[in-house]
Design a protein around this motif. Structure first.
Motif, PDB file in Angstrom:
ATOM      1  N   PRO A  18       2.586   1.614   8.053  1.00 22.39           N
ATOM      2  CA  PRO A  18       3.139   0.359   7.520  1.00 22.39           C
ATOM      3  C   PRO A  18       2.050  -0.553   6.938  1.00 22.39           C
ATOM      4  N   VAL A  19       2.014  -0.643   5.617  1.00 23.02           N
ATOM      5  CA  VAL A  19       1.064  -1.523   4.922  1.00 23.02           C
ATOM      6  C   VAL A  19       1.813  -2.792   4.509  1.00 23.02           C
ATOM      7  N   TYR A  20       1.191  -3.948   4.783  1.00 23.94           N
ATOM      8  CA  TYR A  20       1.844  -5.241   4.549  1.00 23.94           C
ATOM      9  C   TYR A  20       1.038  -6.047   3.534  1.00 23.94           C
ATOM     10  N   ARG A  21       1.728  -6.482   2.478  1.00 25.15           N
ATOM     11  CA  ARG A  21       1.085  -7.321   1.457  1.00 25.15           C
ATOM     12  C   ARG A  21       1.755  -8.694   1.451  1.00 25.15           C
ATOM     13  N   THR A  60      -3.127 -10.798   0.679  1.00 28.15           N
ATOM     14  CA  THR A  60      -3.835  -9.908   1.594  1.00 28.15           C
ATOM     15  C   THR A  60      -3.144  -8.541   1.655  1.00 28.15           C
ATOM     16  N   VAL A  61      -3.914  -7.531   2.022  1.00 28.04           N
ATOM     17  CA  VAL A  61      -3.372  -6.196   2.280  1.00 28.04           C
ATOM     18  C   VAL A  61      -3.742  -5.834   3.701  1.00 28.04           C
ATOM     19  N   GLN A  62      -2.748  -5.654   4.564  1.00 30.84           N
ATOM     20  CA  GLN A  62      -2.985  -5.458   5.987  1.00 30.84           C
ATOM     21  C   GLN A  62      -2.429  -4.109   6.443  1.00 30.84           C
ATOM     22  N   LEU A  63      -3.147  -3.499   7.374  1.00 32.32           N
ATOM     23  CA  LEU A  63      -2.654  -2.273   8.002  1.00 32.32           C
ATOM     24  C   LEU A  63      -2.875  -2.351   9.508  1.00 32.32           C
ATOM     25  N   TRP A  64      -4.140  -2.288   9.922  1.00 29.77           N
ATOM     26  CA  TRP A  64      -4.429  -2.299  11.351  1.00 29.77           C
ATOM     27  C   TRP A  64      -4.761  -3.697  11.857  1.00 29.77           C
ATOM     28  N   ASP A  65      -4.664  -4.707  10.994  1.00 28.71           N
ATOM     29  CA  ASP A  65      -4.970  -6.079  11.389  1.00 28.71           C
ATOM     30  C   ASP A  65      -4.026  -6.536  12.508  1.00 28.71           C
ATOM     31  N   GLU A  85      -2.738  -9.315  12.828  1.00 30.43           N
ATOM     32  CA  GLU A  85      -1.661 -10.171  12.298  1.00 30.43           C
ATOM     33  C   GLU A  85      -0.675  -9.394  11.419  1.00 30.43           C
ATOM     34  N   ASN A  86      -0.765  -8.065  11.368  1.00 26.40           N
ATOM     35  CA  ASN A  86       0.178  -7.271  10.584  1.00 26.40           C
ATOM     36  C   ASN A  86       1.517  -7.209  11.308  1.00 26.40           C
ATOM     37  N   THR A  87       2.371  -8.194  11.027  1.00 28.54           N
ATOM     38  CA  THR A  87       3.677  -8.253  11.685  1.00 28.54           C
ATOM     39  C   THR A  87       4.622  -7.158  11.194  1.00 28.54           C
ATOM     40  N   TRP A  88       4.307  -6.557  10.049  1.00 29.79           N
ATOM     41  CA  TRP A  88       5.108  -5.423   9.562  1.00 29.79           C
ATOM     42  C   TRP A  88       4.902  -4.215  10.487  1.00 29.79           C
ATOM     43  N   LEU A  89       3.680  -3.927  10.848  1.00 26.88           N
ATOM     44  CA  LEU A  89       3.395  -2.863  11.813  1.00 26.88           C
ATOM     45  C   LEU A  89       4.050  -3.180  13.154  1.00 26.88           C
ATOM     46  N   LYS A  90       3.938  -4.424  13.593  1.00 21.35           N
ATOM     47  CA  LYS A  90       4.540  -4.809  14.875  1.00 21.35           C
ATOM     48  C   LYS A  90       6.062  -4.655  14.850  1.00 21.35           C
ATOM     49  N   SER A  91       6.669  -4.914  13.684  1.00 20.80           N
ATOM     50  CA  SER A  91       8.124  -4.761  13.565  1.00 20.80           C
ATOM     51  C   SER A  91       8.526  -3.305  13.748  1.00 20.80           C
ATOM     52  N   TRP A  92       7.757  -2.379  13.187  1.00 19.19           N
ATOM     53  CA  TRP A  92       8.023  -0.949  13.369  1.00 19.19           C
ATOM     54  C   TRP A  92       7.818  -0.552  14.826  1.00 19.19           C
ATOM     55  N   GLN A  93       6.748  -1.068  15.435  1.00 19.91           N
ATOM     56  CA  GLN A  93       6.472  -0.708  16.829  1.00 19.91           C
ATOM     57  C   GLN A  93       7.542  -1.238  17.773  1.00 19.91           C
ATOM     58  N   LYS A 116      -0.393   3.689  16.792  1.00 18.07           N
ATOM     59  CA  LYS A 116      -0.780   2.672  17.777  1.00 18.07           C
ATOM     60  C   LYS A 116      -1.513   1.503  17.135  1.00 18.07           C
ATOM     61  N   GLY A 117      -2.271   1.805  16.069  1.00 16.50           N
ATOM     62  CA  GLY A 117      -3.084   0.760  15.454  1.00 16.50           C
ATOM     63  C   GLY A 117      -4.341   0.464  16.245  1.00 16.50           C
ATOM     64  N   ASP A 118      -4.890   1.483  16.925  1.00 14.39           N
ATOM     65  CA  ASP A 118      -6.089   1.273  17.742  1.00 14.39           C
ATOM     66  C   ASP A 118      -7.350   1.520  16.917  1.00 14.39           C
ATOM     67  N   ALA A 119      -8.489   1.502  17.593  1.00 14.43           N
ATOM     68  CA  ALA A 119      -9.775   1.629  16.899  1.00 14.43           C
ATOM     69  C   ALA A 119      -9.905   2.969  16.187  1.00 14.43           C
ATOM     70  N   GLU A 120      -9.349   4.031  16.777  1.00 12.31           N
ATOM     71  CA  GLU A 120      -9.455   5.339  16.134  1.00 12.31           C
ATOM     72  C   GLU A 120      -8.642   5.378  14.843  1.00 12.31           C
ATOM     73  N   ASP A 121      -7.459   4.756  14.845  1.00 13.56           N
ATOM     74  CA  ASP A 121      -6.670   4.668  13.611  1.00 13.56           C
ATOM     75  C   ASP A 121      -7.461   3.945  12.529  1.00 13.56           C
ATOM     76  N   THR A 122      -8.104   2.865  12.919  1.00  8.97           N
ATOM     77  CA  THR A 122      -8.881   2.068  11.967  1.00  8.97           C
ATOM     78  C   THR A 122      -9.984   2.889  11.311  1.00  8.97           C
ATOM     79  N   SER A 123     -10.577   3.800  12.091  1.00 17.92           N
ATOM     80  CA  SER A 123     -11.672   4.606  11.563  1.00 17.92           C
ATOM     81  C   SER A 123     -11.188   5.741  10.663  1.00 17.92           C
ATOM     82  N   VAL A 124      -9.908   6.089  10.761  1.00 21.41           N
ATOM     83  CA  VAL A 124      -9.389   7.229   9.993  1.00 21.41           C
ATOM     84  C   VAL A 124      -8.988   6.825   8.582  1.00 21.41           C
ATOM     85  N   ILE A 125      -8.293   5.689   8.429  1.00 16.07           N
ATOM     86  CA  ILE A 125      -7.787   5.305   7.110  1.00 16.07           C
ATOM     87  C   ILE A 125      -7.733   3.791   6.993  1.00 16.07           C
ATOM     88  N   SER A 126      -8.088   3.278   5.819  1.00 13.38           N
ATOM     89  CA  SER A 126      -8.038   1.843   5.542  1.00 13.38           C
ATOM     90  C   SER A 126      -6.759   1.534   4.763  1.00 13.38           C
TER      91      SER A 126
END
Length: 351
Positions: free
Chosen positions: A113-116, A120-125, A127-135, A150-160
């Motif tokens: 879930p990418v939120y614009r 701003t362009v948010q994914l693992w931030d 404040e990404n309420t779009w990701l939180k809505s899916w979760q 999950k949106g954890d540190a490993e996710d952040t390292s895999v894709i921006s």
């Protein structure tokens, strides 16, 4: 839960006596379980035409029930009810009512879930309420399993977020592999202000990558209702997105009973065990009426499929069972692929 397997539900009722409450609860539990199966396989636009269950139909479609954890009082009854369905009877009921349905279960897809919003362009931030809505979406038992990261540190390292928006194939495959998914749904939500109507609009683009069905994109928009918060709008958008994906899957895999066809294919085999595995995988495909062995040698078999629908639907159904159907210069070729670990079936309860 698929036809022919079992569905675990809660059964509860109150009546003039415990015996009467038990009888009511068992019927209610079976009806709820049947409606759950219908919601899973029949498009929502067709569900209103499904015949209402009467005692006779209930006996036909239910092949057995098990009752556990019974609790009774003078007028109340509680239990866990396991309902097993007769898949042949359910299919016959829907077919006679001319109601289309799908049974092909898809391999898991990962939702990214990418939120614009506000430039701003948010994914693992955080404040990404779009990701939180899916979760926050409640679990669902559908034909198309959707995994939310999950949106954890490993996710952040895999894709921006930029790599996701650009459709970076290597990064998308990497994040899918982390969650043992067979493809990715890039869900891009864009929040904008519609000054003509003085309302906030959520635009959603759902792009599918890497699945057996190929890449595709669909879009829709939702205008905020009066007094609707941004969080509520995003939650509505996430729910509708999931519904669109699941309903789209059903539409792609509807069994066309009016189109019975046959197809002969050559299957490279490594031995008898491979032939047994092929029969096992094909037996779970509802659109295949039968498969006949025409010839068998040490290294290949020639088989004839009798199936409903067209060749592309058959190929998709086979692909979901880890088999690749291609048309060669002389004949159709079917190859077995290594199957992923099977997904477990989780009990579900009525809300």
């Amino acid at each position: 839960v698929r036809l022919g397997l079992r569905l675990v539900v809660d059964a509860a009722a109150t009546a003039e006596s415990a015996a009467a409450a038990r009888e009511i609860a068992l019927v209610k539990g079976q009806v709820w379980a049947f409606n759950h199966v219908i919601d899973r396989i029949v498009p929502k636009s067709e569900q209103g035409r499904v015949p209402e269950l009467n005692p006779t139909l209930l006996i036909e479609v239910v092949s057995g029930i098990d009752v556990d954890n019974e609790k009774t009082s003078r007028v109340r009854y509680l239990a866990n009810l396991t309902v097993r369905f007769n898949k042949t009877a359910v299919r016959r009921l829907l077919r006679e009512a001319n109601i289309p349905f799908a049974e092909t279960a898809g391999n898991p897809l990962l939702v990214v879930p990418v939120y614009r919003a506000a430039g701003t362009v948010q994914l693992w931030d955080s404040e990404n309420t779009w990701l939180k809505s899916w979760q926050a979406l409640p679990p669902v038992d559908g034909l198309l399993p959707l995994i939310v990261p999950k949106g954890d540190a490993e996710d952040t390292s895999v894709i921006s977020p930029e790599q996701a928006l650009n459709g970076d194939d290597r990064r998308l495959r990497a994040i899918a592999e982390r969650y043992k998914a067979k493809g990715v749904v890039l869900a891009v939500a864009t929040l904008r202000r519609d000054y003509a109507s003085n309302s906030t609009v959520l635009e959603v683009a759902l792009s599918r990558f890497g699945s057996a069905e190929g890449d595709s994109t669909s879009v829709f928009s939702i205008a905020a209702e009066p007094n609707m918060t941004t969080d509520d709008l995003l939650a509505t958008g996430a729910q509708r997105s999931r519904d669109e994906l699941v309903e789209g899957w059903k539409q792609e895999h509807l069994i066309q009973f009016g189109e019975r066809r046959s197809l002969i294919a050559v299957v490279p085999l490594s031995g008898l065990a491979a032939w047994i595995e092929l029969r096992k995988r094909v037996s779970s495909i509802a659109s295949v009426e039968k498969v006949e062995l025409l010839s068998l040698s040490l290294d290949q078999a020639t088989v004839q499929f009798t199936y409903f629908g067209d060749e592309s639907q058959l190929a998709l159904a086979l692909a979901e069972q880890h088999m690749e159907l291609t048309q060669g210069s002389v004949s159709w070729q079917l190859r077995l692929q290594a199957a992923n670990q099977q997904r477990s079936t989780q009990p579900v309860s009525p809300p």
